[in-house]
Design a protein around this motif. Structure first.
Motif, short mmCIF file in Angstrom:
data_model
loop_
_atom_site.label_atom_id
_atom_site.label_comp_id
_atom_site.label_asym_id
_atom_site.label_seq_id
_atom_site.Cartn_x
_atom_site.Cartn_y
_atom_site.Cartn_z
N ARG C 144 -3.37 15.38 -1.86
CA ARG C 144 -4.32 14.76 -3.06
C ARG C 144 -4.84 13.42 -2.45
O ARG C 144 -5.28 12.94 -3.29
CB ARG C 144 -3.09 14.41 -4.08
N CYS C 145 -4.67 13.06 -1.29
CA CYS C 145 -5.24 11.92 -0.72
C CYS C 145 -6.68 11.79 -0.59
O CYS C 145 -7.49 12.61 -0.30
CB CYS C 145 -4.78 11.72 0.78
N ILE C 146 -7.23 10.76 -1.20
CA ILE C 146 -8.68 10.26 -1.38
C ILE C 146 -8.94 9.48 -0.54
O ILE C 146 -10.16 8.86 -0.45
CB ILE C 146 -9.11 10.20 -2.93
N LEU C 147 -8.28 8.94 0.33
CA LEU C 147 -8.53 7.88 1.42
C LEU C 147 -9.09 6.58 0.83
O LEU C 147 -9.84 6.09 1.50
CB LEU C 147 -9.83 8.58 2.50
N CYS C 148 -8.53 6.36 -0.30
CA CYS C 148 -8.72 5.05 -0.87
C CYS C 148 -8.47 3.71 -0.09
O CYS C 148 -8.79 2.86 -0.20
CB CYS C 148 -8.56 4.86 -2.11
N SER C 149 -7.23 4.01 0.76
CA SER C 149 -6.57 2.92 1.58
C SER C 149 -5.79 1.82 0.68
O SER C 149 -5.48 0.70 1.05
CB SER C 149 -7.59 2.50 2.57
N LEU C 150 -5.74 2.09 -0.38
CA LEU C 150 -5.04 1.23 -1.45
C LEU C 150 -3.50 0.83 -0.82
O LEU C 150 -2.95 -0.36 -0.81
CB LEU C 150 -4.86 1.60 -2.87
N CYS C 151 -2.90 2.05 -0.29
CA CYS C 151 -1.64 1.93 0.04
C CYS C 151 -1.36 1.18 1.58
O CYS C 151 -0.51 0.42 1.83
CB CYS C 151 -0.92 3.20 0.38
N VAL C 152 -2.82 1.35 2.14
CA VAL C 152 -2.89 0.69 3.33
C VAL C 152 -3.12 -0.84 3.07
O VAL C 152 -2.39 -1.64 3.95
CB VAL C 152 -4.16 1.14 4.32
N ARG C 153 -3.65 -1.16 2.17
CA ARG C 153 -3.85 -2.56 2.03
C ARG C 153 -2.84 -3.25 1.19
O ARG C 153 -2.39 -4.54 1.83
CB ARG C 153 -5.08 -2.81 1.07
N ALA C 154 -2.13 -2.62 0.45
CA ALA C 154 -0.74 -2.98 -0.19
C ALA C 154 0.31 -3.46 0.78
O ALA C 154 1.09 -4.33 0.91
CB ALA C 154 -0.26 -2.19 -1.27
N SER C 155 0.49 -2.45 1.96
CA SER C 155 1.33 -2.54 2.72
C SER C 155 1.28 -3.50 3.96
O SER C 155 2.07 -4.36 4.09
CB SER C 155 1.63 -1.13 3.51
N ARG C 156 -0.02 -3.62 4.24
CA ARG C 156 -0.32 -4.58 5.12
C ARG C 156 -0.33 -5.92 4.52
O ARG C 156 0.24 -6.95 4.69
CB ARG C 156 -1.65 -4.21 5.71
N ASP C 157 -0.98 -6.13 3.32
CA ASP C 157 -1.42 -7.32 2.81
C ASP C 157 -0.45 -8.02 1.94
O ASP C 157 -0.44 -9.08 1.75
CB ASP C 157 -2.94 -7.41 1.90
N VAL C 158 0.52 -7.22 1.31
CA VAL C 158 1.30 -7.66 0.38
C VAL C 158 2.81 -7.42 0.87
O VAL C 158 3.51 -8.30 0.86
CB VAL C 158 1.44 -7.06 -1.17
N ASP C 159 3.34 -6.29 1.21
CA ASP C 159 4.46 -5.97 1.76
C ASP C 159 4.66 -6.49 3.23
O ASP C 159 5.83 -6.44 3.71
CB ASP C 159 4.70 -4.35 1.78
N GLY C 160 3.64 -6.71 4.00
CA GLY C 160 3.70 -7.07 5.53
C GLY C 160 4.36 -6.15 6.27
O GLY C 160 5.03 -6.45 7.08
#
Lengths: 183, 632, 233
Positions: C144-160
Motif C-alpha cells: 500500500r506504500c505510495i512513497l510519500c516519505s512521511l515515515c522517512v521524514r518523521a524517523s529522520r527529523d523527529v525520532d532521529g
C-alpha cells in the motif's frame, strides 16, 4: 421517475465474486417494487435465465475475471448490453481473488493440488467442462469497455439505488459523500 | 577464519582505503560507492556494513543511494558486466543481433548472471557512441564499433577470464569524428590565455593581494576584471548549451550577487552528464579540448568569485577520467588551477571530477547537485535555485561543457566578437552530434542559423524522412520542415541530431524513446513515476497490435497530465516523441491501430497458458479467441 | 498578515514564508494532499496539491505564497488531474480496501472519495511486494506504500533514527528499513516513534488491533476529508 413506456432490460451476473453485491442489491428492499415498474430482469441469478437477450439496456457485473468462463460471460454482456456497469470492488480492481496475483499460477495449482498436506497423488482437474484459470485475476475494465462503476464491498443498497435511478432518469450517476466507498 | 570472514575483511580493506581517499566525507557517497564497486565488482552487504561504520551514516542512506543508480549493484552481477547501449541508433546498426550472439556465445540469458557467476549481459541507455555504434560498456568501460567478429573475441576473452586491462587496446579506441570545425573545434587556445585576457581586460581589477576580495566577492558592476568578464559574457549573448538556453551572463551574475553565509564559497559545476540519447559532443570536447573547458570553468570562477569547481562526468565516460585528471594536474603545475592562479595571491580555484553512475535525470541541474552531494539524484523543489542555494546550500552555477568552452573563447576574444557569429537571436556556434542514417556521422560545429537541410547535406544523408533534434526530449523534424534552422528562435537543441531515412519506422523510434524515459524516471513524483510506465505500456500495446482509438485518447490524456503535473523536465517532455510522431508520421500509427474497438493490453489466450501447461489440456475450451470489448 | 493572494476568488491572508497550502489551511480552505503534513518539511512528490498559480501548475505545498498571486485549486480541470494521480497510485500498488485495516482512516482512499474516483481506470500493475511482520508491535505492508516519505521524514527529523528510506528508482522505487536483514524487527523502531503514526495509508500498522471501530464508522466515513482541513491529519 415517470413510468417508461417500455421497461428497461437489466441483466446481472457474478463472475469471480461472492454474490455479496447481489445481496446488497436485494437490500434495496421495498424499493425493488418501484424499480420493477421501470425495469425487467433478463439474465440474472434472480431469474435464473442463462443467456442475455441481445437487446439488454443495462448489464451489472459483479466480480473480476478469474477464468476463461468469466471472460466468455463478460464478453456476452458487453455485446448485449447498451450500458455495462462494474459493481463492487472485485469487478473494479480484482478484489480478494486478485490477491493471488503476486504468485505464479503454477505455484498455486502445485500447492493446492499436489503439495498441500493431506493430498496423496493429487492431480490438477483437467475435465474440459471446467474453465481454466487465468494467470492473473483482472478487473473487468481491463478486458472490455465499462461505462460506469459502483465501488464498494459491496456497494450499499443506497449506492445501487442511486446509480440505477439516476440512469433511469437519464442523469449521469453521481454519488455524494457516504455513497462512494471502497470497503 | 571462514571464507565469509575473509571476504568481509578484504572488503573492509577496500572500503577503508576508499573512504580515507574521500576524506570520510559522506557527500562523496556516489564516488565512494563507485570505487568500492570497481574494486569488489558489487556493493555487498559487508561493504555497506563497513561503510556505515566508517562514514557514520545510516544504512538506509547508503542503500537508498546505491539503489538509485543503474550502475550500482547491490547483488552480484558477475566479474564481467556487459551493458549494450540501447539507443535507437544502436538498434539501427544491429545491436539486437549482437546481444543475442554474445548471450548465446556465453550461455547467459539477457539480463541475468551466468550460472558460474562470471558474466552478465544487459542493456543500458545511450552510451554516447552513436556515431560509432553499436556500443557497449564492460565494467563501465566503453567499447564502440561492435561487429560480430568483435563480439566473438569478447566472448572468448570473458570465457578465458582475461583481465580487462589485458584486452586489446584497440577495443577501447573511441574516435572523435570531427567533421566540421568552427571557433571551438578549431581553437588552438594556449592554456591560460583566456584567463590572462580576462584579467587584462581590466588591469586594475584587483587580482592582487591588496584586493583579494575581488576574486572571492567580486566588485560592483563595471569595476574590475570579474565584472568586466561578466560584461563580456553578457555582451556575447551566450546562452546555455545544455538545452534550456538560459542566458549565461544572468546566471553568473545571480550567483555572483548571491550572499555568502559564513564558511560558504561559490561553486562552479560543469555538467558533463551528457545523457540525452544521440548526444556525444561533450565527449569529444573533453577528449580533445579539455583545456578549453577547464579554462572556461576558471573564467567562470573568476567572474562569479568561485573557489571550487566540479565536473560531473557521466559514468559512461569513465574511460576519460584518468586523462582528464592528468590535464587538471598539468594545469595545477602550470599555476592555472589551485592556489594563487597565474601567481596572483588569493586567486584560488580548483576542479574535482565526480562521476555519475547511470542516471539520465542527473543531467537536470538540481538533481546533479544532489548527486554531487552524494545523494539520490532527485530534482529539487525550486525555488530556491542553485545560483543562490546550490551545492551544500552554496551559490552554484551549473553550465554545460560547451558553454564553458564558449566562455573561454569569449574571455579571449571578447563578447562583441562572439555576438557577431550566428544569428541575431542566437549568438555563436552550436556543436551537433550527428548520427543515424548518414554517410558521415560525427561532430559538426556550425554558426547558429544553419538549416536542417544543410546539415543533412553535409553529413551525407539521403532519402531522409525525419531528424530528431535534441534527442527524445527535443523535437522530431519532418521533411517539409528541413528548411527550419538550428537556433533558439526556431529549433533549440542540446546537440543531438539523429537522422532517420525512409526505411525507418518512426513508431519504433518513439517507442524506443518512451522506454528510455520510463527507465530513467527518478520515481520521485507520481505523474512521472507511474505515467511513464503507463505510456510505455500503451506503446507496447500498439506494438503488439492491440491498439484502438481508445489508446490514442489515453496517450493524449497522459501527455496532458505529465506536462502539467510532473516535477521536472523529464516528465514534461516524456510524451514529446510520441506526440511529434503522431502529428507528423500518423501512418505508422494507423498501421498499428489494428482494432477499432477497445482491446485488452494483454493476450487472454496466453493468460491461459500456465493452466494449459499444468492440466495438459489443449481442447477448444482451453483457449480464448481474441475478441474486442466494446466501442472504444 | 497584511499580505493576501486569491484562491478560487477568495482572498487569503498569509504570513511571510508561508506556503500556499499552509495559508489556505489557516483560512479553512482544503487543498487535497498526501505527502504533505503540516509538521514536516514539504516534499512535493505526490503532486496531489498541485494548483495553478497565475495560470501555471505548481505544487502548493512547496510554493511560497506571494502577494497578489492568483491561485486556482477547486476547478474541474485540476480535480480531474488530481483524480488521475490517485488512480495512478491505486494501480501502482495493491490497494484492496476491504481487507485493509486502514480503510476508512486512509487519506488516499478519502482523497479519492473527495475527488469522485469511481474506478482506478488504468490497468493494474499488481506488483509483487512483501509484507514485513518481523517487528513485535508493528506490521509493514508495502503493498500500500505510495512513497510519500512521511515515515522517512518523521524517523529522520523527529525520532532521529533513520529507520526508513526510499531506495530503487522510477517505478521500482520502494521503502527500505535500516537493517542489514531488511527487517523492521532488526531496527530500533518502536511504536512510540513518530514514524509509527504518520503513514497516510495502511503500510505501518499496529499489530493485534483490528476492527476496533467498525467499517462505516471510521474517520472519513463520519466526515469527508475536506472537512478535516487544518487538523494535524
Amino acid at each position: 421517475m415517470t413510468a417508461p413506456t417500455k421497461k428497461l432490460k437489466v441483466a446481472t451476473t457474478s463472475l469471480a465474486g461472492c454474490f455479496g453485491c447481489h445481496m446488497s442489491f436485494l437490500d434495496i428492499d421495498e424499493r425493488l417494487f418501484t424499480l420493477l415498474e421501470h425495469i425487467e430482469f433478463d439474465r440474472s441469478p434472480l431469474t435464473d435465465i442463462k443467456t442475455t437477450s441481445p437487446d439488454c439496456d443495462i448489464g451489472l457485473i459483479e466480480g473480476g475475471l478469474c477464468n476463461a468462463e468469466n471472460v466468455h460471460v463478460l464478453r456476452e454482456f458487453r455485446a448485449h448490453c447498451k450500458i455495462l456497469i462494474a459493481v463492487g470492488a472485485c469487478a473494479i480492481n480484482g478484489g480478494l481473488p486478485a490477491q493471488r496475483n503476486h504468485l505464479p499460477l503454477t505455484t498455486i495449482l502445485e500447492e493446492v493440488y499436489h503439495t498441500s498436506p493431506g493430498l496423496a497423488n493429487g492431480m490438477i482437474p483437467n475435465d474440459p467442462e471446467l474453465p481454466l484459470p487465468l494467470d492473473k485475476v483482472h478487473p473487468i475494465h481491463e478486458v472490455v469497455k465499462v461505462d460506469y462503476f459502483m465501488p464498494g464491498c459491496p456497494p450499499s443498497a443506497d449506492t445501487i439505488w442511486k446509480v440505477l435511478t439516476d440512469l433511469l432518469a437519464g442523469r449521469e450517476p453521481s454519488l455524494q459523500h457516504g455513497l462512494i466507498h471502497y470497503d | 577464519m571462514t571464507i565469509n570472514e575473509m571476504h568481509a575483511e578484504a572488503v573492509a580493506g577496500v572500503v577503508d582505503r576508499v573512504v580515507a581517499r574521500h576524506r570520510r566525507d559522506p557527500s562523496n557517497m556516489v564516488q565512494i560507492l563507485r570505487e568500492i564497486q570497481e574494486a569488489c565488482d558489487w556493493i555487498s552487504p559487508e561493504a555497506i556494513d563497513r561503510l556505515q561504520a566508517t562514514l557514520g551514516v545510516p544504512r538506509t542512506k547508503i542503500e537508498g543511494v546505491a539503489g538509485f543508480y543503474a550502475f550500482f549493484y547491490t547483488a552480484p552481477r558477475g566479474q564481467y558486466r556487459v551493458l549494450f547501449s540501447d539507443n535507437i541508433t544502436d538498434r539501427m546498426l544491429g545491436s539486437k543481433a549482437l546481444i543475442d550472439r554474445l548471450c548465446n556465445n556465453l550461455w547467459v540469458e539477457r539480463g541475468k548472471v551466468s550460472e558460474d557467476g562470471l558474466v552478465s549481459v544487459g542493456q543500458t541507455a545511450c552510451t554516447g557512441m552513436c556515431d560509432q555504434g553499436p556500443a557497449m560498456l564492460v565494467n563501465n568501460l566503453a567499447i564502440a564499433g561492435l561487429t560480430a567478429e568483435r563480439i566473438d573475441q569478447i566472448a572468448e576473452l570473458i570465457r578465458g577470464k582475461v583481465p580487462l586491462a589485458e584486452w586489446p587496446a584497440e577495443f577501447f579506441q573511441v574516435e572523435d569524428n570531427i567533421r566540421r570545425a568552427d571557433i571551438l573545434l578549431d581553437s588552438d587556445l594556449k592554456p591560460g590565455d583566456a584567463l590572462r585576457a580576462a584579467r587584462a581586460r581590466a588591469p586594475s581589477d584587483g587580482l592582487h593581494a591588496s584586493n583579494m576580495r575581488s576574486w572571492r566577492e567580486g566588485l560592483p558592476t563595471g569595476l574590475g576584471g570579474p565584472a568586466a568578464t561578466l560584461d563580456e559574457i553578457k555582451r556575447a549573448n551566450l546562452r546555455g548549451r545544455g538545452g534550456a538556453g538560459f542566458t549565461t551572463g544572468l546566471k553568473w551574475e545571480a550567483c555572483r550577487n548571491a550572499p555568502l553565509k559564513s564558511g560558504q564559497q561559490r561553486i562552479v559545476v560543469c555538467n558533463a552528464d551528457e545523457g540525452e540519447p544521440g548526444t556525444f559532443k561533450d565527449r569529444v570536447l573533453l577528449t580533445r579540448f579539455a583545456d578549453l573547458v577547464f579554462e572556461g570553468m576558471t573564467v567562470a570562477a573568476y567572474a562569479v568569485g568561485a573557489t571550487k569547481g566540479f565536473i560531473y562526468l557521466r559514468g559512461e565516460y569513465r574511460y576519460l577520467l584518468d586523462q582528464l585528471n592528468a590535464v587538471l594536474a598539468r594545469r595545477r603545475a602550470e599555476k592555472l588551477l589551485g592556489e594563487n592562479i597565474l601567481g596572483i595571491p588569493g586567486a584560488d580555484f580548483d576542479i574535482e571530477i565526480h562521476l555519475g553512475a547511470g542516471a539520465y535525470v542527473c543531467g537536470e541541474e538540481s538533481a546533479l547537485i544532489e548527486s554531487l552531494e552524494g545523494k539520490r539524484g532527485t530534482p529539487r523543489n525550486r525555488p530556491p535555485f542553485p545560483v543562490t542555494n546550490g551545492y551544500l546550500d552554496q551559490p552554484t552555477i551549473v553550465n554545460n561543457v560547451e558553454t564553458f568552452a564558449a566562455a573561454a573563447m569569449i574571455a579571449l576574444n571578447g563578447g562583441d566578437w562572439y555576438a557577431g557569429i550566428g544569428t541575431k537571436a542566437s549568438a555563436g556556434t552550436k556543436i551537433l552530434s550527428v548520427s543515424g542514417d548518414c554517410a558521415r556521422p560525427g561532430i559538426y560545429e556550425y554558426p547558429f542559423g544553419v538549416s536542417v537541410r544543410q546539415v543533412l547535406e553535409d553529413c551525407g544523408a539521403t532519402d531522409t524522412q525525419a531528424v530528431q533534434v535534441s534527442g527524445p526530449s527535443g523535437v522530431c523534424v519532418a521533411e517539409n520542415e528541413f528548411d527550419r534552422i538550428i537556433g533558439f528562435e526556431d529549433i533549440p537543441t542540446a546537440g543531438a541530431f539523429t537522422v532517420f531515412n525512409k526505411t525507418r519506422d518512426m513508431f519504433q523510434v518513439a517507442r524506443n524513446y518512451v522506454h528510455f524515459f520510463q527507465h530513467e524516471s527518478c520515481g520521485f513524483c507520481t505523474p512521472c513515476r507511474v505515467g511513464t510506465s503507463l505510456l510505455r505500456n500503451l506503446m507496447d500495446k500498439l506494438h503488439h497490435g492491440a491498439g484502438s482509438p481508445y489508446d490514442f485518447a489515453e496517450i493524449e490524456r497522459l501527455n496532458q497530465l505529465l506536462q502539467s503535473m510532473s516535477h521536472c523536465g523529464l516528465g514534461h517532455t516524456a510524451c514529446n516523441p510520441v506526440l511529434d510522431t503522431i502529428a507528423k508520421f500518423r501512418p505508422y500509427y494507423d498501421k498499428r491501430m489494428m482494432q477499432q474497438d477497445f482491446t485488452p493490453a494483454f493476450d487472454l489466450d496466453r493468460a491461459l497458458g500456465a493452466a494449459r501447461q499444468m492440466t495438459g489440456r489443449d481442447d477448444a475450451a482451453a483457449h480464448l479467441a481474441t475478441e474486442h470489448g466494446g466501442k472504444a | 498578515m497584511s499580505q493576501t493572494f486569491t484562491l478560487d476568488g477568495k482572498t487569503i491572508p498569509f504570513a511571510d514564508g508561508q506556503t500556499i497550502i499552509q495559508a489556505a489551511a489557516d483560512a479553512g480552505v482544503f487543498i487535497p494532499h498526501l505527502c504533505y503534513h503540516p509538521e514536516f518539511k514539504p516534499h512535493g512528490s505526490c503532486k496531489l496539491c498541485t494548483v495553478k498559480v497565475n495560470g501555471r501548475h505548481t505544487a502548493s505545498c512547496t510554493m511560497r505564497a506571494a502577494a497578489g498571486m492568483v491561485v486556482e485549486s477547486d476547478t474541474e480541470e485540476i480535480n480531474a488531474e488530481r483524480r488521475a494521480l490517485t488512480q495512478m497510485l491505486f494501480v501502482e500498488g495493491n490497494h484492496f480496501c476491504p481487507s485493509c485495516e486502514k480503510s476508512g482512516n486512509c487519506q488516499l482512499q478519502a482523497t479519492a472519495y473527495h475527488l469522485g474516483m469511481m474506478s482506478p481506470h488504468y490497468d493494474h500493475f499488481f506488483p509483487n511486494r512483501a509484507v514485513d511482520a518481523s517487528h513485535p508491535e508493528v506490521l509493514l505492508d508495502f503493498n500500500r506504500c505510495i512513497l510519500c516519505s512521511l515515515c522517512v521524514r518523521a524517523s529522520r527529523d523527529v525520532d532521529g533514527k533513520n529507520v526508513f528510506a526510499l531506495s530503487g528508482r522510477g517505478i521500482q522505487t520502494h521503502l527500505i528499513v535500516n537493517a542489514k536483514s531488511g527487517q523492521l524487527g532488526d531496527t530500533d523502531f518502536t511504536l512510540a516513534d513518530k514514524a509509527a503514526h504518520v503513514c497516510p495509508v495502511g503500510v505501518i500498522l499496529k499489530k493485534r488491533q483490528g476492527f476496533a471501530v467498525p467499517i462505516g464508522e471510521r474517520k472519513y466515513d463520519q466526515a469527508p476529508i475536506s472537512e478535516t482541513v487544518g487538523e494535524g491529519q
